[in-house]
Design a protein around this motif. Structure first.
Motif, PDB file in Angstrom:
ATOM      1  N   ASN A  57      33.533 103.215 -46.085  1.00 36.70           N
ATOM      2  CA  ASN A  57      32.760 102.298 -46.925  1.00 36.70           C
ATOM      3  C   ASN A  57      32.297 103.029 -48.175  1.00 36.70           C
ATOM      4  OD1 ASN A  57      30.976 100.519 -48.091  1.00 36.70           O
ATOM      5  ND2 ASN A  57      30.013  99.904 -46.159  1.00 36.70           N
ATOM      6  N   PRO A  58      33.121 103.043 -49.225  1.00 35.66           N
ATOM      7  CA  PRO A  58      32.808 103.839 -50.412  1.00 35.66           C
ATOM      8  C   PRO A  58      31.498 103.456 -51.067  1.00 35.66           C
ATOM      9  CG  PRO A  58      35.092 103.107 -50.457  1.00 35.66           C
ATOM     10  CD  PRO A  58      34.424 102.395 -49.334  1.00 35.66           C
ATOM     11  N   VAL A 275      43.473 104.561 -65.182  1.00 36.50           N
ATOM     12  CA  VAL A 275      42.140 105.143 -64.982  1.00 36.50           C
ATOM     13  C   VAL A 275      41.363 104.318 -63.954  1.00 36.50           C
ATOM     14  CG1 VAL A 275      39.911 105.589 -66.098  1.00 36.50           C
ATOM     15  CG2 VAL A 275      42.030 106.251 -67.242  1.00 36.50           C
ATOM     16  N   LEU A 276      41.518 103.000 -63.994  1.00 41.01           N
ATOM     17  CA  LEU A 276      40.811 102.119 -63.043  1.00 41.01           C
ATOM     18  C   LEU A 276      41.357 102.266 -61.628  1.00 41.01           C
ATOM     19  CD1 LEU A 276      40.322  98.815 -65.098  1.00 41.01           C
ATOM     20  CD2 LEU A 276      38.512 100.263 -64.156  1.00 41.01           C
ATOM     21  N   VAL A 277      42.689 102.173 -61.469  1.00 46.21           N
ATOM     22  CA  VAL A 277      43.253 102.223 -60.107  1.00 46.21           C
ATOM     23  C   VAL A 277      43.119 103.609 -59.485  1.00 46.21           C
ATOM     24  CG1 VAL A 277      44.831 100.285 -60.448  1.00 46.21           C
ATOM     25  CG2 VAL A 277      45.625 102.598 -60.927  1.00 46.21           C
ATOM     26  N   ASP A 278      42.877 104.624 -60.297  1.00 41.54           N
ATOM     27  CA  ASP A 278      42.627 105.971 -59.767  1.00 41.54           C
ATOM     28  C   ASP A 278      41.347 106.006 -58.926  1.00 41.54           C
ATOM     29  OD1 ASP A 278      43.168 108.892 -59.672  1.00 41.54           O
ATOM     30  OD2 ASP A 278      41.265 108.994 -60.751  1.00 41.54           O
ATOM     31  N   LYS A 279      40.476 105.004 -59.120  1.00 37.24           N
ATOM     32  CA  LYS A 279      39.201 104.972 -58.396  1.00 37.24           C
ATOM     33  C   LYS A 279      39.301 104.259 -57.050  1.00 37.24           C
ATOM     34  CE  LYS A 279      36.717 105.006 -62.804  1.00 37.24           C
ATOM     35  NZ  LYS A 279      35.949 104.232 -63.770  1.00 37.24           N
ATOM     36  N   LEU A 280      40.527 103.906 -56.629  1.00 39.30           N
ATOM     37  CA  LEU A 280      40.707 103.169 -55.372  1.00 39.30           C
ATOM     38  C   LEU A 280      40.167 103.912 -54.158  1.00 39.30           C
ATOM     39  CD1 LEU A 280      44.190 101.447 -55.702  1.00 39.30           C
ATOM     40  CD2 LEU A 280      42.072 100.329 -55.004  1.00 39.30           C
ATOM     41  N   ASP A 281      40.199 105.245 -54.199  1.00 37.16           N
ATOM     42  CA  ASP A 281      39.687 106.007 -53.062  1.00 37.16           C
ATOM     43  C   ASP A 281      38.170 106.104 -53.072  1.00 37.16           C
ATOM     44  OD1 ASP A 281      39.668 107.611 -55.308  1.00 37.16           O
ATOM     45  OD2 ASP A 281      39.979 109.470 -54.183  1.00 37.16           O
ATOM     46  N   LYS A 282      37.544 105.661 -54.187  1.00 37.93           N
ATOM     47  CA  LYS A 282      36.080 105.754 -54.285  1.00 37.93           C
ATOM     48  C   LYS A 282      35.413 104.382 -54.192  1.00 37.93           C
ATOM     49  CE  LYS A 282      36.539 109.641 -57.487  1.00 37.93           C
ATOM     50  NZ  LYS A 282      37.493 109.470 -58.568  1.00 37.93           N
ATOM     51  N   LEU A 283      36.114 103.321 -54.646  1.00 39.54           N
ATOM     52  CA  LEU A 283      35.533 101.979 -54.685  1.00 39.54           C
ATOM     53  C   LEU A 283      36.371 101.012 -53.861  1.00 39.54           C
ATOM     54  CD1 LEU A 283      34.804 101.838 -58.526  1.00 39.54           C
ATOM     55  CD2 LEU A 283      33.146 102.319 -56.740  1.00 39.54           C
ATOM     56  N   GLU A 284      35.731  99.916 -53.436  1.00 42.11           N
ATOM     57  CA  GLU A 284      36.460  98.906 -52.674  1.00 42.11           C
ATOM     58  C   GLU A 284      37.411  98.135 -53.581  1.00 42.11           C
ATOM     59  OE1 GLU A 284      33.613  96.523 -50.582  1.00 42.11           O
ATOM     60  OE2 GLU A 284      33.405  98.003 -48.970  1.00 42.11           O
ATOM     61  N   HIS A 286      38.009  94.962 -54.057  1.00 46.90           N
ATOM     62  CA  HIS A 286      37.505  93.820 -54.841  1.00 46.90           C
ATOM     63  C   HIS A 286      36.790  94.282 -56.114  1.00 46.90           C
ATOM     64  CE1 HIS A 286      33.130  94.041 -53.971  1.00 46.90           C
ATOM     65  NE2 HIS A 286      33.513  94.585 -52.825  1.00 46.90           N
ATOM     66  N   VAL A 287      36.175  95.483 -56.048  1.00 48.15           N
ATOM     67  CA  VAL A 287      35.503  96.033 -57.239  1.00 48.15           C
ATOM     68  C   VAL A 287      36.547  96.380 -58.302  1.00 48.15           C
ATOM     69  CG1 VAL A 287      34.018  97.881 -58.129  1.00 48.15           C
ATOM     70  CG2 VAL A 287      33.599  96.938 -55.843  1.00 48.15           C
ATOM     71  N   ILE A 288      37.648  97.034 -57.869  1.00 48.80           N
ATOM     72  CA  ILE A 288      38.732  97.393 -58.800  1.00 48.80           C
ATOM     73  C   ILE A 288      39.359  96.136 -59.401  1.00 48.80           C
ATOM     74  CG2 ILE A 288      40.975  98.553 -59.030  1.00 48.80           C
ATOM     75  CD1 ILE A 288      38.728 100.528 -58.512  1.00 48.80           C
ATOM     76  N   ILE A 289      39.565  95.112 -58.564  1.00 51.52           N
ATOM     77  CA  ILE A 289      40.153  93.849 -59.049  1.00 51.52           C
ATOM     78  C   ILE A 289      39.256  93.213 -60.104  1.00 51.52           C
ATOM     79  CG2 ILE A 289      40.719  91.467 -58.357  1.00 51.52           C
ATOM     80  CD1 ILE A 289      41.788  92.774 -55.698  1.00 51.52           C
ATOM     81  N   GLU A 290      37.948  93.225 -59.868  1.00 45.01           N
ATOM     82  CA  GLU A 290      36.990  92.684 -60.852  1.00 45.01           C
ATOM     83  C   GLU A 290      37.075  93.458 -62.168  1.00 45.01           C
ATOM     84  OE1 GLU A 290      33.125  92.730 -59.044  1.00 45.01           O
ATOM     85  OE2 GLU A 290      33.740  91.354 -57.440  1.00 45.01           O
TER      86      GLU A 290
END
Length: 523
Positions: A57-58, A275-284, A286-290
């Motif tokens: 749960n990031p 840069v956004l999708v690189d954060k997939l391991d840190k954020l959920e 739905h947050v990346i999609i938003e």
């Protein structure tokens, strides 16, 4: 006066009632505050007790991390405030996110750096360095990278906005552009700079760290990336790690760009999307999609981008592309070259690896731990062929490289019990009989140092010989060399071995430089 007393007596009950109401409100406020603090405590305790839950749960992990970090910083700040001004004494605490290195810890950093240097030289890399202070514009890019918000930047006395370097690659690019045609390509350079980023401190992440960088400029073929992977694996093996302990995840921004083009993502949005999708391991997700939607990407396309990131095989990528492609062939060549080095077991394909820096253009990779609680990237890098145009150059130079921080690898080696036992070693401790014999003792020290031995001289008064032996034991001395009147008159000194059986030998001064005994063989 009577009127005043009468008025006070009449209004006293009302005043007391008002005070009681205020007290009640204050009590409620305190209870609410305590309740909120307990919530934060619960998050921190849960996250600490179960790292797996936190990793799953990031958002919880981030909240706990920030709460824990805020507490740590507050405690450190309070200590500093208490210490400051006490009899003019300065604060003893280091600034949050920075480290002190006393000798017993610094020797491990020196050991690690020696491994970095040895491997770099074995791959024919040359060392270089740049100033730690650079113009802030060198690091400011417009793709929404975290690094631009994490800079230690300020206006200097000349009015120039400067920054402590958060990474080395821009400085390297600046220097290579400055040298211009004087530089013969290709170049293979390495450095171990200190980098500064104002970010949340956790296990394996500080606000200052040292980073081994190795870069190859002037080679456009993926043979360069394969060489970098071989260099990384050579280091891992040199410190006792195997492919069962660590691996290297590889992907390609070129391949990703082909897929995103098919999905209708224009080139000018590609870097920011990475840069956004690189954060997939840190954020959920739905947050990346938003965030992707805020960047002008349709929700259905955003879901397809996330699906692309989950592909774990080149065949899966070929299916998404719908056939053959130059970027895909390049990726396949890379894996063939790596296999030629005998490193097939070390490297895997993972489309989710895109790296968080906008300047990457081709193959990208990250080192990771296969069987450790440590979930941070060990190292990372890739190809950045268009970095020169970011700095206004008319012509780009093909380039690739990696960065390898000192914090995560030391945590990993400690966890796996792979750190060597290091201790301060002294070959000889010179002990003068008295202050009258100190010049002679200094002469003996000089003779032995010229032979390359590590020599310490007992600098305090030698009246109590027990203290001399205690000091010899503390510094790890192998031999004690006594400079005393009788032996000196006979033209020599007494050499006592402090390990094994502790034998003592009389040695002539002229033979001291070449003298050896069976006890000199260290086990």
């Amino acid at each position: 006066h009577h009127h005043t007393h009468y008025f006070l007596l009449r209004t006293l009950p009302q005043t007391m009632s008002s005070i009681e109401q205020q007290n009640q409100k204050y009590k409620q406020f305190i209870e609410k505050l305590q309740h909120e603090l307990k919530k934060v405590d619960d998050i921190v305790v849960k996250a600490s007790a179960n790292e797996t839950t936190a990793a799953a749960n990031p958002l919880l992990s981030q909240t706990a991390e920030k709460s824990f970090n805020a507490r740590g910083e507050r405690t450190k700040r309070q200590k500093r405030q208490k210490q400051t001004g006490r009899g003019g004494q300065i604060a003893m605490e280091s600034i949050s996110g920075t480290r002190d290195f006393p000798p017993e810890e610094y020797q491990y950093q020196e050991w690690l750096f020696s491994k970095f240097r040895d491997v770099s030289r074995s791959f024919s890399f040359q060392s270089y360095d740049c100033p730690i202070l650079e113009p802030a514009d060198l690091y400011k890019r417009k793709a929404g990278e975290e690094i631009t918000q994490q800079m230690y930047n300020f206006i200097d006395k000349s009015g120039l906005e400067v920054s402590l370097r958060p990474e080395m690659t821009p400085s390297l690019a600046r220097m290579i552009l400055k040298l211009g045609k004087k530089l013969l390509m290709p170049v293979r350079w390495y450095s171990i700079p200190q980098c500064w980023r104002y970010e949340t401190t956790t296990r394996g992440r500080k606000r200052e760290h040292y980073q081994w960088n190795a870069d190859i400029w002037g080679v456009g073929e993926v043979s360069a990336e394969a060489e970098l992977i071989a260099c990384l694996v050579s280091f891992f093996e040199s410190v006792g790690l195997t492919h069962q302990d660590v691996g290297i995840k590889v992907s390609s921004r070129k391949v990703l760009q082909v897929i995103l083009k098919k999905l209708g993502i224009p080139d000018d949005k590609f870097a920011a999307t990475c840069v956004l999708v690189d954060k997939l391991d840190k954020l959920e997700e739905h947050v990346i999609i938003e965030e992707l939607q805020k960047n002008g990407i349709d929700e259905s396309i955003a879901h397809q981008i996330i699906a692309t990131m989950k592909v774990k095989s080149i065949d899966g990528v070929r299916e998404m592309i719908g056939g053959d492609d130059a970027a895909l062939r390049e990726l396949e060549d890379f894996f063939r070259f790596v296999e030629g080095y005998g490193l097939k077991d070390w490297v895997i394909f993972d489309a989710s690896i895109v790296r968080g820096l906008a300047y990457y253009t081709g193959i990208v990779f990250e080192g990771f731990s296969r069987n450790s609680e440590l979930q941070r990237a060990i190292c990372g890098g890739g190809r950045y062929d268009r970095i020169c145009e970011i700095y206004g150059a008319k012509k780009n130079i093909p380039a690739c490289g990696f960065g390898f921080g000192d914090c995560v690898i030391m945590e990993l080696l400690q966890e796996k019990n792979l750190l060597p036992k290091l201790a301060h070693e002294v070959d000889d401790l010179i002990i003068p009989f008295s202050e009258d014999f100190r010049p002679q003792a200094n002469m003996i020290a000089s003779i032995l140092r010229r032979t390359g031995r590590k020599v310490d001289v007992y600098l305090k008064s030698t009246k109590k010989i027990k203290q001399c032996f205690s000091y010899a034991d503390r510094v790890g001395a192998w031999r004690a060399v006594f400079v005393a009147p009788d032996e000196w008159e006979q033209g020599g000194v007494n050499v006592k071995y402090l390990r094994k059986e502790g034998k003592q030998y009389f040695v002539k001064r002229e033979e001291l430089a070449t003298f050896s005994a069976p006890e000199d063989v260290k086990e």
